[in-house]
Structures are given as C-alpha cells and as structure tokens.
Write a protein that holds these residues in place. Structure first.
Motif, PDB file in Angstrom:
ATOM      1  N   SER A   6      24.102  46.447  56.935  1.00 34.83           N
ATOM      2  CA  SER A   6      24.705  46.769  58.229  1.00 34.83           C
ATOM      3  C   SER A   6      26.225  46.656  58.192  1.00 34.83           C
ATOM      4  N   GLY A   7      26.760  46.017  57.149  1.00 33.63           N
ATOM      5  CA  GLY A   7      28.211  45.878  57.025  1.00 33.63           C
ATOM      6  C   GLY A   7      28.607  45.597  55.590  1.00 33.63           C
ATOM      7  N   ILE A   8      29.854  45.909  55.279  1.00 34.56           N
ATOM      8  CA  ILE A   8      30.362  45.737  53.913  1.00 34.56           C
ATOM      9  C   ILE A   8      31.735  45.075  53.960  1.00 34.56           C
ATOM     10  N   PHE A   9      31.898  44.060  53.131  1.00 30.75           N
ATOM     11  CA  PHE A   9      33.226  43.498  52.853  1.00 30.75           C
ATOM     12  C   PHE A   9      33.557  43.920  51.436  1.00 30.75           C
ATOM     13  N   HIS A  10      34.558  44.780  51.292  1.00 30.58           N
ATOM     14  CA  HIS A  10      34.926  45.306  49.970  1.00 30.58           C
ATOM     15  C   HIS A  10      36.108  44.519  49.421  1.00 30.58           C
ATOM     16  N   LEU A  11      35.810  43.578  48.506  1.00 28.02           N
ATOM     17  CA  LEU A  11      36.845  42.744  47.907  1.00 28.02           C
ATOM     18  C   LEU A  11      37.009  42.997  46.418  1.00 28.02           C
ATOM     19  N   ALA A  12      36.209  43.888  45.844  1.00 27.12           N
ATOM     20  CA  ALA A  12      36.306  44.159  44.413  1.00 27.12           C
ATOM     21  C   ALA A  12      37.659  44.768  44.089  1.00 27.12           C
ATOM     22  N   GLY A  13      38.232  44.313  43.018  1.00 28.70           N
ATOM     23  CA  GLY A  13      39.517  44.844  42.583  1.00 28.70           C
ATOM     24  C   GLY A  13      39.887  44.279  41.234  1.00 28.70           C
ATOM     25  N   VAL A  14      40.866  44.877  40.636  1.00 30.78           N
ATOM     26  CA  VAL A  14      41.370  44.410  39.352  1.00 30.78           C
ATOM     27  C   VAL A  14      42.608  43.569  39.622  1.00 30.78           C
ATOM     28  N   ILE A  15      42.575  42.345  39.123  1.00 31.23           N
ATOM     29  CA  ILE A  15      43.732  41.470  39.278  1.00 31.23           C
ATOM     30  C   ILE A  15      44.363  41.291  37.910  1.00 31.23           C
ATOM     31  N   SER A  16      45.629  41.664  37.808  1.00 28.71           N
ATOM     32  CA  SER A  16      46.321  41.546  36.526  1.00 28.71           C
ATOM     33  C   SER A  16      47.802  41.314  36.764  1.00 28.71           C
ATOM     34  N   ILE A  17      48.377  40.472  35.939  1.00 24.56           N
ATOM     35  CA  ILE A  17      49.821  40.262  35.995  1.00 24.56           C
ATOM     36  C   ILE A  17      50.509  40.975  34.839  1.00 24.56           C
TER      37      ILE A  17
END
Length: 107
Positions: free
Chosen positions: A69-80
């Motif tokens: 019924s709902g989505i929290f989209h937190l996927a991502g690439v973290i890079s310095i």
C-alpha cells in the motif's frame, strides 16, 4: 499510511533499518527489499518480511510490490570516491512509481 504492507527499499542501510524498526514499532506490516546476497544482519530480530529484488531490475520488483500500500524508497549508492554520479535513486524511483501505479501503491 493506510493499512497494508509497506515496502522499504534500502532497508538494510543506515537509514533504512532505522525506518523499518520505527514502522514495525508502530504496528505496520513491513516488507524489506533485499538485494540478492546482501547482508541482512541489520534487520535481525525485527518482525519484517524479507524479499529479494534489485531496484535496477524492474522485473524483479513485481513480487515485492504485490499487496503493497506504500513504498519508502531509500535504496541508493553511497560513495565518497570520485567518479560519475550514480543514477540509482532517480531511475529506480521512476520504475517504482510506474509499477506502483499499476498496483495502486503510494510512493
């Protein structure tokens, strides 16, 4: 968010696992999208449904999106590290938005 299952992408990450914990504490049914082979230690001892999928592969998202019924989209690439900007957040959000509309989920 209404009744039903909430999908969290990036659920094993620093922010994602905290969000999952908070949602579960509030009595929400949570489904965590797990990249195949990903370490899920951060989700240990949490009443969360774990499903495999890859936000870069739209076909792998149909099963995780079922009944959501709902989505929290937190996927991502973290890079310095220097290099090209990752496109994970923008391109996958578009895919999730399109897919969720077909399934009547809120992003």
């Amino acid at each position: 968010m209404s009744q039903g299952t909430t999908l969290v992408t990036g659920a094993t990450g620093h922010i994602g696992n905290v969000l999952v914990r908070k949602l579960v504490e509030r009595g929400k049914k949570v489904r965590a999208l797990i990249l195949p082979g990903e370490d899920t230690t951060s989700l240990d001892n949490i009443a969360v449904e774990k499903v495999e999928g890859d936000v870069l592969n739209l076909d792998s998202l149909w099963k995780p999106l079922e009944g959501v019924s709902g989505i929290f989209h937190l996927a991502g690439v973290i890079s310095i590290m220097p290099g090209p900007d990752p496109v994970v957040c923008v391109s996958t959000w578009k895919g999730l938005a399109t897919s969720s509309r077909r399934l009547s989920a809120r992003v």
